[in-house]
Design an enzyme around this catalytic site. Structure first.
Site, PDB file in Angstrom:
ATOM      1  N   GLY A 152       0.832  -1.195   0.000  1.00 22.81           N
ATOM      2  CA  GLY A 152       0.000   0.000   0.000  1.00 22.81           C
ATOM      3  C   GLY A 152       0.864   1.241   0.000  1.00 22.81           C
ATOM      4  N   MET A 187       2.062   2.977   2.300  1.00 29.07           N
ATOM      5  CA  MET A 187       3.108   3.169   3.281  1.00 29.07           C
ATOM      6  C   MET A 187       4.196   2.115   3.182  1.00 29.07           C
ATOM      7  SD  MET A 187       2.258   4.768   6.782  1.00 29.07           S
ATOM      8  CE  MET A 187       2.006   3.514   7.949  1.00 29.07           C
ATOM      9  N   GLY A 188       3.895   0.989   2.613  1.00 29.08           N
ATOM     10  CA  GLY A 188       4.880  -0.073   2.511  1.00 29.08           C
ATOM     11  C   GLY A 188       4.213  -1.354   2.068  1.00 29.08           C
ATOM     12  N   VAL A 239       3.454  -5.657   3.077  1.00 27.56           N
ATOM     13  CA  VAL A 239       3.336  -6.605   4.179  1.00 27.56           C
ATOM     14  C   VAL A 239       3.659  -8.004   3.685  1.00 27.56           C
ATOM     15  CG1 VAL A 239       1.891  -7.394   6.073  1.00 27.56           C
ATOM     16  CG2 VAL A 239       1.358  -5.246   4.937  1.00 27.56           C
ATOM     17  N   LYS A 260       6.085  -5.971   8.182  1.00 29.19           N
ATOM     18  CA  LYS A 260       5.714  -4.810   7.371  1.00 29.19           C
ATOM     19  C   LYS A 260       6.943  -3.964   7.104  1.00 29.19           C
ATOM     20  CE  LYS A 260       2.095  -1.529   6.815  1.00 29.19           C
ATOM     21  NZ  LYS A 260       0.671  -1.662   6.850  1.00 29.19           N
ATOM     22  N   ASP A 315      -6.164   6.845   9.949  1.00 32.06           N
ATOM     23  CA  ASP A 315      -6.141   6.364   8.563  1.00 32.06           C
ATOM     24  C   ASP A 315      -6.940   5.072   8.461  1.00 32.06           C
ATOM     25  OD1 ASP A 315      -5.511   6.363   5.862  1.00 32.06           O
ATOM     26  OD2 ASP A 315      -3.603   5.329   6.139  1.00 32.06           O
TER      27      ASP A 315
END
Lengths: 397, 192
Positions: free
Chosen positions: A109, A111-112, A114, A129, A224
């Site tokens: 996603g 942000m990073g 998984v 993550k 979020d």
């Protein structure tokens, strides 16, 4: 009038007459244009020539400016400077920090990404993550992450994904988080197949709200919450679990950057006050939960537009339409709860998820209904026992 | 001199100080440039460059700079005009820059001719459109405005009509006319 010179010499009258004839001609079938021009421009050869030429140009101008995005998008990219490096990917078999062996990627996603990984130390599977290097590279990132993770770890609740550890892999220069591995799918995945049956939606909402309430109680705001970070666990109860608590806050070193940017926030779910640079509070999560409820029951968000930001503009500028507009079967009391959660002014919403849960429970079919049934059953049992006692008493005496 | 970003109220005040028909306030352009650049940068963190939509950037900038407060019609119009003008300047500067680099290569004339058909038609087209647009601006500012909003702010016919306080049909007509006119001007331009 010469065609090569700019038409600054043309009078306003010439100009508007030219376009008036042009527009009339454009509306005619091609075969009738020439005869029309002959009539309309009788005695004015120059005008006839001008309009005829413009009509030719009109035919060829399809596409001249039709796809502005074609070059604008590129300019927008240029505007932003060099694109950020792609997210570093891990492959199955990679070992991080000499301890976690990557098995497979579960998703990625903003942000990073998984991964499912094996903790060699404990012999247990965990979710690993990665965080985007640009998120982690910011000043004070380590401290802030540490602080937030520390806070988030205080929340132990079945509906909140447990965070284990934060560590840096020095060889990769990347921060990693380990957390509880939850087999299942995200709510977003589930919703891609259509809305949930109302009873199921309410059950998920109740669990998400319970998780939020626990976090709010510990002073943590998610900021979020989206259908992408609610996981429907493959267990008997289909437990709904919220992930990524505290991460939005942890990564939010420069409030303005995060708010102006979509680096971390998801514009489709951001509350009006987040969009407008206001402070996030439990009411911000209440708004996101309202959107989740809306999405689960109606199969869509209250505002849809060509881009997430156009929809965001609507969320800020207009009240959300009632969910009953899309889902007439929805209980009016549930609809009222959802609408209240989606109030644009945070002060008009439920104060926190706890209050929202209580409101949900009040509505028919909610927990309150079950509780009443339980009480009724209990009363019956007690009365039966009393009756039994009363009946047996004289006999015993 | 400035401390921090302007508040929606300050931006509103700048917009209100622009009178109708006037070029967007110069004060607004650096502000918008800065904002658009920042937004584009943030979006690029999540999206591929090809998916960057200028319309989205412009709407986002609107939201950021003006908040959700209802703006007067004139303020909205001035905002979108200024945003379109900002995007235009960015695009033109960039196209000029690339063209200068090509000139440095020494094969400019050939490349330009070929470029018209194949390689980089966009820069050539863009610069030609821009020159023609300047002429149109002098001749018929309202028609030029439609082009600016549609092309450089990426607004749809309906959005442009709303921003200009006119009907979609009128915008559509202006759009048709402007395209034909720009096409003619571009064709008439001496090549090279």
């Amino acid at each position: 009038m010469t065609l090569d010179a700019p038409r600054e010499g043309a009078t306003a009258g010439d100009w508007s007459r030219m376009w008036s004839v042009f527009h009339h001609a454009v509306d005619l079938p091609a075969a009738e244009r020439a005869p029309y021009l002959a009539v309309a421009c009788a005695g004015d050869e120059e005008l006839r020539g001008q309009v005829a030429e413009l009509l030719d140009c009109h035919q060829q101008s399809e596409g001249l400016l039709d796809a502005p995005a074609r070059f604008l998008a590129e300019a927008a990219a240029e505007l932003a400077g060099a694109p950020l490096p792609p997210l570093p990917r891990l492959a199955a078999g990679d070992v991080v920090a000499s301890r976690f062996e990557v098995r497979r990627e579960l998703g990625s996603g903003g942000m990073g990404a998984v991964y499912e990984a094996l903790d060699r130390e404990l012999g247990a599977a965990v979710a690993l993550k990665t965080l985007r290097p640009e998120v982690a590279a910011r000043r004070d990132a380590r401290d802030r992450f540490r602080r937030e993770i520390h806070l988030a770890r205080r929340v132990t609740h079945p509906n909140v994904c447990r965070l284990f550890d934060l560590f840096y892999d020095d060889s990769r220069q990347l921060p990693f988080l380990t957390m509880e591995l939850l087999p299942g799918e995200t709510l977003a995945h589930r919703l891609a197949r259509g809305p949930l049956p109302v009873a199921e939606a309410l059950e998920v909402a109740r669990r998400v709200a319970a998780g939020l309430a626990a976090a709010h109680g510990a002073g943590i705001v998610h900021r979020d919450l989206t259908s992408g970070n609610v996981i429907l666990v493959d267990d008997r109860e289909r437990r709904a679990v919220i992930t990524d608590f505290g991460l939005a806050t942890a990564a939010d070193l420069d409030v303005r950057l995060t708010l102006s940017g979509t680096l971390l926030g998801t514009p489709s779910y951001m509350a009006p006050e987040q969009l407008q640079g206001g402070a996030a509070s439990p009411a911000t999560d209440v708004y996101a939960l309202g959107l989740l409820l809306y999405e689960m029951t109606c199969g869509r968000l209250p505002f849809t537009a060509a881009t997430p930001w156009a929809a965001a503009l609507q969320r800020v500028a207009q009240p959300a339409p009632s969910p009953r507009l899309h889902q007439p079967d929805l209980d009016p009391r549930w609809a009222a709860v959802i609408s209240r959660a989606l109030e644009r002014d945070p002060a008009s919403r439920h104060r926190d998820a706890g209050e929202l849960v209580a409101d949900l429970a009040e509505a028919p079919g909610g927990a309150e209904g079950r509780r009443r049934w339980l009480i009724a059953a209990l009363v019956t049992v007690v009365m039966a026992a009393a009756l039994l006692a009363a009946l047996s008493w004289p006999g015993g005496g | 001199m400035d401390s921090g970003p302007p508040t929606p109220r300050e931006v509103s005040a700048i917009l209100s100080s622009v009178s109708d028909g006037e070029a967007p306030a110069e004060r607004l352009l650096p502000l918008l440039y800065d904002e658009l650049r920042k937004l584009a940068r943030a979006r690029l963190a999540r999206e591929r460059p090809q998916s960057l939509q200028p319309t989205a950037l412009v709407h986002e900038a609107y939201l950021r700079l003006l908040g959700g407060e209802t703006q007067s019609f004139a303020n909205r119009a001035h905002f979108f005009a200024a945003a379109a003008e900002t995007m235009r300047r960015i695009l033109i500067d960039r196209a000029r820059h690339r063209r200068r680099q090509k000139r440095g290569g020494g094969r400019f004339a050939v490349e330009l001719e070929e470029g018209l058909l194949t390689e980089e038609p966009r820069d050539v087209e863009l610069l030609a459109v821009d020159r023609a647009l300047e002429g149109l601006q002098r001749q018929d500012p309202a028609m030029a405005q439609v082009v600016l909003l549609r092309v450089f702010a990426g607004l749809t016919v309906e959005e442009a009509a709303e921003a200009m306080g006119t009907s979609p049909r009128s915008v559509d007509r202006s759009w048709q006319a402007a395209r034909a006119w720009l096409r003619r001007e571009i064709e008439r331009e001496p090549k090279g």
